[in-house]
Write a protein that holds these residues in place. Structure first.
Motif, PDB file in Angstrom:
ATOM      1  N   LYS A  69       0.686  -1.249  -0.252  1.00  0.00           N
ATOM      2  CA  LYS A  69      -0.079   0.126   0.037  1.00  0.00           C
ATOM      3  C   LYS A  69       1.060   1.218   0.054  1.00  0.00           C
ATOM      4  CE  LYS A  69      -3.815   2.128   2.509  1.00  0.00           C
ATOM      5  NZ  LYS A  69      -4.828   2.122   3.579  1.00  0.00           N
ATOM      6  N   VAL A  70       0.846   2.156  -1.075  1.00  0.00           N
ATOM      7  CA  VAL A  70       1.830   3.181  -1.332  1.00  0.00           C
ATOM      8  C   VAL A  70       1.029   4.291  -1.588  1.00  0.00           C
ATOM      9  CG1 VAL A  70       2.322   2.513  -3.320  1.00  0.00           C
ATOM     10  CG2 VAL A  70       3.585   4.168  -2.362  1.00  0.00           C
ATOM     11  N   TYR A  71       1.031   5.367  -0.689  1.00  0.00           N
ATOM     12  CA  TYR A  71       0.307   6.729  -1.117  1.00  0.00           C
ATOM     13  C   TYR A  71       0.902   7.604  -2.207  1.00  0.00           C
ATOM     14  CZ  TYR A  71      -3.104   5.877   2.833  1.00  0.00           C
ATOM     15  OH  TYR A  71      -3.841   5.556   3.809  1.00  0.00           O
ATOM     16  N   LEU A  72      -0.111   7.792  -3.037  1.00  0.00           N
ATOM     17  CA  LEU A  72       0.497   8.675  -4.094  1.00  0.00           C
ATOM     18  C   LEU A  72       0.546  10.475  -3.486  1.00  0.00           C
ATOM     19  CD1 LEU A  72      -1.522   7.454  -7.177  1.00  0.00           C
ATOM     20  CD2 LEU A  72       0.914   7.000  -6.288  1.00  0.00           C
ATOM     21  N   PRO A  73       1.396  11.144  -4.169  1.00  0.00           N
ATOM     22  CA  PRO A  73       1.032  12.604  -3.837  1.00  0.00           C
ATOM     23  C   PRO A  73      -0.118  13.163  -3.822  1.00  0.00           C
ATOM     24  CG  PRO A  73       3.152  12.241  -5.275  1.00  0.00           C
ATOM     25  CD  PRO A  73       2.228  11.085  -5.225  1.00  0.00           C
ATOM     26  N   LYS A  74      -0.557  13.981  -2.840  1.00  0.00           N
ATOM     27  CA  LYS A  74      -1.847  14.682  -2.779  1.00  0.00           C
ATOM     28  C   LYS A  74      -2.380  15.021  -4.275  1.00  0.00           C
ATOM     29  CE  LYS A  74      -2.179  15.041   2.015  1.00  0.00           C
ATOM     30  NZ  LYS A  74      -2.669  15.850   3.229  1.00  0.00           N
ATOM     31  N   TYR A  98      -5.025   9.664  -3.074  1.00  0.00           N
ATOM     32  CA  TYR A  98      -5.029   8.192  -3.553  1.00  0.00           C
ATOM     33  C   TYR A  98      -3.871   7.354  -3.316  1.00  0.00           C
ATOM     34  CZ  TYR A  98      -8.900   9.899  -6.665  1.00  0.00           C
ATOM     35  OH  TYR A  98     -10.196  10.368  -7.072  1.00  0.00           O
ATOM     36  N   TYR A  99      -3.947   5.879  -3.209  1.00  0.00           N
ATOM     37  CA  TYR A  99      -3.109   5.130  -2.927  1.00  0.00           C
ATOM     38  C   TYR A  99      -3.122   3.945  -3.848  1.00  0.00           C
ATOM     39  CZ  TYR A  99      -6.582   2.602  -0.440  1.00  0.00           C
ATOM     40  OH  TYR A  99      -7.656   1.807  -0.074  1.00  0.00           O
ATOM     41  N   ALA A 100      -1.825   3.581  -4.345  1.00  0.00           N
ATOM     42  CA  ALA A 100      -1.986   1.951  -4.877  1.00  0.00           C
ATOM     43  C   ALA A 100      -1.787   0.898  -3.973  1.00  0.00           C
ATOM     44  CB  ALA A 100      -0.741   2.060  -5.925  1.00  0.00           C
ATOM     45  N   TYR A 101      -2.345  -0.320  -4.334  1.00  0.00           N
ATOM     46  CA  TYR A 101      -2.190  -1.138  -3.231  1.00  0.00           C
ATOM     47  C   TYR A 101      -2.378  -2.627  -3.923  1.00  0.00           C
ATOM     48  CZ  TYR A 101      -7.436  -2.095  -3.691  1.00  0.00           C
ATOM     49  OH  TYR A 101      -8.612  -2.170  -4.446  1.00  0.00           O
ATOM     50  N   TRP A 147       3.940  18.419 -11.350  1.00  0.00           N
ATOM     51  CA  TRP A 147       4.408  19.319 -10.260  1.00  0.00           C
ATOM     52  C   TRP A 147       5.181  20.265 -11.074  1.00  0.00           C
ATOM     53  CZ3 TRP A 147       3.620  14.026  -9.862  1.00  0.00           C
ATOM     54  CH2 TRP A 147       2.817  13.595  -8.900  1.00  0.00           C
ATOM     55  N   VAL A 148       4.821  20.801 -11.943  1.00  0.00           N
ATOM     56  CA  VAL A 148       5.451  21.927 -12.797  1.00  0.00           C
ATOM     57  C   VAL A 148       4.348  23.021 -13.025  1.00  0.00           C
ATOM     58  CG1 VAL A 148       6.733  22.532 -15.021  1.00  0.00           C
ATOM     59  CG2 VAL A 148       6.975  20.297 -13.819  1.00  0.00           C
ATOM     60  N   VAL A 149       4.686  24.185 -12.768  1.00  0.00           N
ATOM     61  CA  VAL A 149       3.812  25.545 -13.071  1.00  0.00           C
ATOM     62  C   VAL A 149       4.057  25.762 -14.482  1.00  0.00           C
ATOM     63  CG1 VAL A 149       3.718  27.913 -12.378  1.00  0.00           C
ATOM     64  CG2 VAL A 149       4.437  26.404 -10.644  1.00  0.00           C
ATOM     65  N   SER A 150       2.708  25.773 -15.105  1.00  0.00           N
ATOM     66  CA  SER A 150       2.966  25.942 -16.520  1.00  0.00           C
ATOM     67  C   SER A 150       3.447  27.269 -16.940  1.00  0.00           C
ATOM     68  CB  SER A 150       1.520  25.912 -17.086  1.00  0.00           C
ATOM     69  OG  SER A 150       1.280  26.732 -18.456  1.00  0.00           O
ATOM     70  N   ALA A 151       4.266  27.130 -17.811  1.00  0.00           N
ATOM     71  CA  ALA A 151       4.954  28.430 -18.625  1.00  0.00           C
ATOM     72  C   ALA A 151       4.074  29.546 -19.265  1.00  0.00           C
ATOM     73  CB  ALA A 151       6.185  28.037 -19.742  1.00  0.00           C
ATOM     74  N   TYR A 196       7.542  22.161  -5.980  1.00  0.00           N
ATOM     75  CA  TYR A 196       6.529  22.540  -7.108  1.00  0.00           C
ATOM     76  C   TYR A 196       5.818  23.365  -5.797  1.00  0.00           C
ATOM     77  CZ  TYR A 196       1.903  22.301  -8.609  1.00  0.00           C
ATOM     78  OH  TYR A 196       0.549  22.432  -9.038  1.00  0.00           O
ATOM     79  N   ARG A 197       5.811  22.696  -4.593  1.00  0.00           N
ATOM     80  CA  ARG A 197       4.515  23.360  -3.668  1.00  0.00           C
ATOM     81  C   ARG A 197       4.833  24.491  -3.268  1.00  0.00           C
ATOM     82  NH1 ARG A 197       3.812  17.598  -0.272  1.00  0.00           N
ATOM     83  NH2 ARG A 197       2.215  16.707  -1.863  1.00  0.00           N
ATOM     84  N   TYR A 198       6.284  24.970  -3.074  1.00  0.00           N
ATOM     85  CA  TYR A 198       6.839  26.232  -2.978  1.00  0.00           C
ATOM     86  C   TYR A 198       6.561  27.275  -3.967  1.00  0.00           C
ATOM     87  CZ  TYR A 198      10.140  29.886  -1.669  1.00  0.00           C
ATOM     88  OH  TYR A 198      10.675  31.154  -1.664  1.00  0.00           O
ATOM     89  N   ASN A 199       6.782  26.788  -5.365  1.00  0.00           N
ATOM     90  CA  ASN A 199       6.592  27.630  -6.474  1.00  0.00           C
ATOM     91  C   ASN A 199       5.190  27.888  -6.382  1.00  0.00           C
ATOM     92  OD1 ASN A 199       9.292  27.561  -7.164  1.00  0.00           O
ATOM     93  ND2 ASN A 199       8.921  25.811  -8.430  1.00  0.00           N
TER      94      ASN A 199
END
Length: 267
Positions: free
Chosen positions: A49-54, A78-81, A102-106, A164-167
């Motif tokens: 069971k592995v959680y994906l980034p929010k 979400y998570y994969a299991y 996780w990239v801010v659109s140019a 990405y979250r900081y950006n």
């Protein structure tokens, strides 16, 4: 007892999953999940069971193998299991490929830049000139910082997502500044509109005064022409003078005729 202990160790290893960041132009982010059965003697059912980034959604998953995906309402992600039977000391590797979201659109940053430049020019000659100058510089600095940060490759997905979250916070800050700039622009337009209305008001007053002046001039001219006009006024004294002269000549003529008659009668 030993079986329970081994299962606990297996779950411990499961909790210490190894994530490997594999940047790829097409795949984006690759998460490699290693599951280990630490037992040297027994085959065990090991749950994965592995959680994906929010930020990740099922549609962002490119490859997950035979793992299933579900949503954890408490965790908000979400998570994969899955569950696998592993032999003693067996290591199972799962690969999860995610689209790099996780990239801010140019394009989005360029749109914000253009809007900031436009508002800066529109407010340049208003009472908000100094304030918008400072805000414009701040917004450009933040957008340039985002751009520079995204050019630097990160060693693992945790750093990449954290960056990405900081950006994203910087981007939201720019959007807040733009909202303030828009409100300043609307206020500046309101001031300009009031000036325009004042100008219209003064023009109307001027036209009213001008119209009144023309009316009185027209009325005077009409009155003069109704009485024969200025030439008629000038002619009246001349006609009176001629009439008096004519009467005087008539009187002289009558006097001369009277004198002649008296002479003929011998008076």
């Amino acid at each position: 007892m030993r079986k329970i202990l081994n299962k606990g160790i297996a779950l411990f290893f499961l909790a210490s999953l190894l994530f490997i960041f594999a940047p790829d132009a097409d795949a984006g982010i690759v998460l490699k999940v290693l599951t280990v059965n630490p037992s040297t003697e027994e085959t065990q059912e090991v749950p994965v069971k592995v959680y994906l980034p929010k930020e990740a959604k099922p549609e962002d998953i490119i490859e997950k193998g035979d793992l299933k995906v579900a949503y954890d309402a408490q965790q908000g992600s979400y998570y994969a299991y899955g569950e696998y039977k592993l032999k003693p000391k067996e290591v199972l590797e799962h690969t999860i490929e995610l689209r790099d979201i996780w990239v801010v659109s140019a394009a989005e940053m360029q749109s914000l830049r253009l809007e900031a430049e436009k508002i800066n020019k529109l407010l340049k000659n208003t009472e908000f000139a100094e304030r918008i100058k400072f805000m414009y510089h701040t917004m450009m600095t933040k957008l340039n910082e985002i751009d520079q940060r995204q050019k630097v490759s990160k060693a693992n997905p945790e750093e990449h997502i954290s960056e990405y979250r900081y950006n994203l916070k910087l981007l939201e800050s720019v959007k807040v500044d733009l909202a303030v700039a828009r409100s300043m622009l609307s206020k500046a337009k309101a001031v300009s509109a009031s000036v325009v209305w004042k100008l219209i008001f003064f023009i109307l007053i001027f036209l009213a005064v001008l119209g009144t002046t023309f009316y009185f001039l027209w009325y005077r001219q009409a009155k003069l022409f109704a009485g024969g006009g200025p030439s008629a006024e000038k002619k009246k004294p001349a006609e009176a003078r001629e009439h008096r002269e004519h009467e005087a000549k008539g009187d002289e003529k009558e006097a001369d005729e009277g004198d002649i008659e008296r002479i003929l009668r011998g008076e």
